[in-house]
Motif scaffolding. Sequence first.
Motif, mmCIF file in Angstrom:
data_model
loop_
_atom_site.group_PDB
_atom_site.id
_atom_site.type_symbol
_atom_site.label_atom_id
_atom_site.label_comp_id
_atom_site.label_asym_id
_atom_site.label_seq_id
_atom_site.Cartn_x
_atom_site.Cartn_y
_atom_site.Cartn_z
ATOM 1 N N VAL A 43 39.383 46.600 47.512
ATOM 2 C CA VAL A 43 39.236 45.142 47.556
ATOM 3 C C VAL A 43 38.209 44.689 46.523
ATOM 4 N N ARG A 44 37.089 45.387 46.442
ATOM 5 C CA ARG A 44 36.068 45.034 45.452
ATOM 6 C C ARG A 44 36.598 45.199 44.031
ATOM 7 N N THR A 45 37.409 46.243 43.824
ATOM 8 C CA THR A 45 38.000 46.459 42.494
ATOM 9 C C THR A 45 38.951 45.335 42.127
ATOM 10 N N LEU A 88 41.149 39.020 40.494
ATOM 11 C CA LEU A 88 41.956 38.512 41.601
ATOM 12 C C LEU A 88 41.080 37.647 42.504
ATOM 13 N N SER A 89 41.583 36.486 42.881
ATOM 14 C CA SER A 89 40.790 35.592 43.732
ATOM 15 C C SER A 89 40.540 36.247 45.089
ATOM 16 N N LYS A 90 39.442 35.833 45.723
ATOM 17 C CA LYS A 90 39.097 36.432 47.012
ATOM 18 C C LYS A 90 40.159 36.140 48.059
ATOM 19 N N GLY A 103 44.221 38.203 51.584
ATOM 20 C CA GLY A 103 45.564 38.060 52.153
ATOM 21 C C GLY A 103 46.546 39.119 51.709
ATOM 22 N N LEU A 104 46.454 39.545 50.441
ATOM 23 C CA LEU A 104 47.441 40.472 49.893
ATOM 24 C C LEU A 104 47.101 41.927 50.175
ATOM 25 N N ARG A 124 46.780 42.867 55.085
ATOM 26 C CA ARG A 124 47.967 43.678 55.374
ATOM 27 C C ARG A 124 47.577 45.033 55.937
ATOM 28 N N ASN A 125 46.580 45.667 55.343
ATOM 29 C CA ASN A 125 46.133 46.959 55.863
ATOM 30 C C ASN A 125 45.460 46.818 57.224
ATOM 31 N N SER A 126 44.823 45.683 57.476
ATOM 32 C CA SER A 126 44.161 45.473 58.757
ATOM 33 C C SER A 126 45.153 45.243 59.887
ATOM 34 N N MET A 127 46.391 44.859 59.561
ATOM 35 C CA MET A 127 47.371 44.534 60.579
ATOM 36 C C MET A 127 48.030 45.762 61.210
ATOM 37 N N ILE A 128 47.900 46.927 60.586
ATOM 38 C CA ILE A 128 48.590 48.117 61.109
ATOM 39 C C ILE A 128 48.136 48.450 62.528
ATOM 40 N N PRO A 129 46.840 48.589 62.811
ATOM 41 C CA PRO A 129 46.436 48.846 64.205
ATOM 42 C C PRO A 129 46.709 47.670 65.130
#
Length: 308
Positions: free
Chosen positions: A207-209, A215-217, A222-223, A227-232
């Motif tokens: 995300v920092r990269t 890329l805007s915050k 959101g992108l 998305r990765n946080s939604m898996i659990p």
Amino acid sequence: MGKYIVRRLLQMIPVIIGTTFIIYAMVFALPGDPTAGKCGERQCPESFVAEYREKYNLDDPLPIQYAKYMGQVVQGDFGTNQYGVEVREDLAKRFAVTGRLALMAIAVEIVIGISAGILAGIRKGRFVDNLVLVSTLVVISIPIFVIGAVLQYFLGVRLGLFPVTVSSEATTYELLLPAIVLGSLSVAYVARLTRTNLVENLRADYVRTAISKGLSKRRAVGLHALRNSMIPVITFIGFDFGALLGGAIVTEGIFNIQGVGGYIYRGIQVRDGVAVVGAVTALVIIYLFVNLIVDLLYGVLDPRISHD
């Protein structure tokens, strides 16, 4: 993906057999006379007892009983309850109500829980974050029957915003308040789970990269992070759907809803084994298919997860 789906469907077979056999054994291997109370206060005639035991194969060994029952289930026949009504017909009516109630509760926890979790995650340490953490902790600490009774009294009786009980028609408006009650505990867990995973992913290197490369915050959150946080979160929601279907007994009792939870509870009370086993078997099958859908969603949320 086709091979993965076929493999998962084959894996469901021993799970269905194992779980339904345990339920069947727990119901039909209970000590005592299964015809007790079927004829009121007087003892049932011997002819009735013999017919009852023959109808439900109670004189056969337990594995034979189970094999005969599952042979009927494979053909779509869940048997008849002690009142002579087909369990399949009863379940079709009650699953229509409980299924809608569970879907509405899932929608409540998705909309409110995920939104609250996102707000808390991107504003970590601020007022919104503390508000979400405290409010969800309060909700988790209160038993579901207390939440149901309080909301029923204030929103139904005092303010008249919702019906106090649900009629036999079970309209969407009548089910809205029970859905909020049923999903309230899950909303708290979803909000906390979303917040925790989002905060963790926002600190990740990718995300920092992405932000350092221009890329805007908002897009980075959101992108990538979200998305990765939604898996659990999706995993919990998939598990919770099965739990809501079978665990709505308290909510259905508070609002007088004729659903699956109450059907299983009454079946246990009157020792209607066929009704209990049929309802639980249907719940097991639905739960397994919901979990298959959840596993397939992993690949949509994270392209690195392959189902080949």
